[in-house]
Design a protein around this motif. Structure first.
Motif, PDB file in Angstrom:
ATOM      1  N   PRO A   1      13.727   5.636  32.878  1.00 35.56           N
ATOM      2  CA  PRO A   1      13.745   6.947  32.215  1.00 35.56           C
ATOM      3  C   PRO A   1      14.947   7.139  31.290  1.00 35.56           C
ATOM      4  N   ALA A   2      15.988   6.338  31.444  1.00 34.63           N
ATOM      5  CA  ALA A   2      17.179   6.451  30.599  1.00 34.63           C
ATOM      6  C   ALA A   2      17.065   5.661  29.292  1.00 34.63           C
ATOM      7  N   ASP A   3      16.031   4.846  29.141  1.00 34.00           N
ATOM      8  CA  ASP A   3      15.864   4.030  27.935  1.00 34.00           C
ATOM      9  C   ASP A   3      15.639   4.921  26.720  1.00 34.00           C
ATOM     10  N   TRP A   4      16.436   4.715  25.677  1.00 33.72           N
ATOM     11  CA  TRP A   4      16.355   5.595  24.511  1.00 33.72           C
ATOM     12  C   TRP A   4      15.054   5.450  23.737  1.00 33.72           C
ATOM     13  N   VAL A   5      14.505   4.267  23.638  1.00 30.16           N
ATOM     14  CA  VAL A   5      13.221   4.102  22.950  1.00 30.16           C
ATOM     15  C   VAL A   5      12.143   4.923  23.668  1.00 30.16           C
ATOM     16  N   ARG A   6      12.096   4.778  24.973  1.00 30.17           N
ATOM     17  CA  ARG A   6      11.141   5.552  25.772  1.00 30.17           C
ATOM     18  C   ARG A   6      11.379   7.051  25.601  1.00 30.17           C
ATOM     19  N   ARG A   7      12.629   7.483  25.664  1.00 27.88           N
ATOM     20  CA  ARG A   7      12.957   8.913  25.536  1.00 27.88           C
ATOM     21  C   ARG A   7      12.543   9.457  24.172  1.00 27.88           C
ATOM     22  N   GLU A   8      12.791   8.690  23.114  1.00 26.13           N
ATOM     23  CA  GLU A   8      12.423   9.135  21.765  1.00 26.13           C
ATOM     24  C   GLU A   8      10.916   9.338  21.647  1.00 26.13           C
TER      25      GLU A   8
END
Length: 174
Positions: free
Chosen positions: A101-108
């Motif tokens: 959940p902390a991955d920036w690609v996923r968050r974006e």
């Protein structure tokens, strides 16, 4: 219907932000040249202020998380640049970063879905991930129509990408 025409994309609204933004999401270490080429081509058409790519768009001293999430919210289109290592890039524990959940690609991408921002996968020497390969929260990415950017056809592929984004921006509501 939007009052923005392709010629007015990137013009400032009251408050100082561009009227339409294009967010380029990519994984560092996974064909980052593609994101830079896309940024250059889109900036040439729409102006650099209308295109968000973190290394160029976030000013020194700015809060990274706030800048990223705000830029996604202000965007009309998020281009998810997917190369051959995008899906399997491992985090510190050897698990694919995309599943954190902390991955920036996923968050974006998740933030774009939540804010009803159009997400367009751009494939660089890769295939569109299948639904079962993606974390459930972003699995819908697997059903989105994509564009390809191949090094052999880069000028034509970039021109098509820019033209497609131009068309999308002209037809999207404010």
């Amino acid at each position: 219907m939007s009052t923005d025409t392709p010629a007015s994309v990137g013009r400032r609204q009251p408050g100082g932000r561009p009227s339409t933004r294009i967010f380029i999401s990519y994984r560092t270490g996974d064909e980052p040249f593609g994101a830079a080429l896309i940024d250059t081509a889109l900036s040439a058409r729409f102006g650099p202020e209308a295109v968000f790519r973190a290394p160029r768009s976030i000013r020194p001293g700015e809060d990274f998380a706030h800048a990223i999430l705000t830029a996604v919210e202000q965007s009309s289109v998020l281009l998810a640049v997917i190369g051959p290592r995008w899906l399997d890039a491992a985090g510190v524990h050897g698990r694919p970063r995309l599943h954190s959940p902390a991955d920036w690609v996923r968050r974006e991408i998740l933030h774009a879905f939540h804010n009803r921002v159009r997400v367009v996968p751009v494939l660089l020497h890769a295939n569109l991930p299948k639904e079962h390969e993606l974390p459930p929260v972003i699995a819908q990415l697997s059903s989105h129509q994509y564009l390809r950017l191949h090094h052999r056809y880069a000028p034509a592929d970039l021109e098509r990408l820019v033209d497609e984004v131009d068309e999308l921006l002209g037809g999207l509501p404010e």
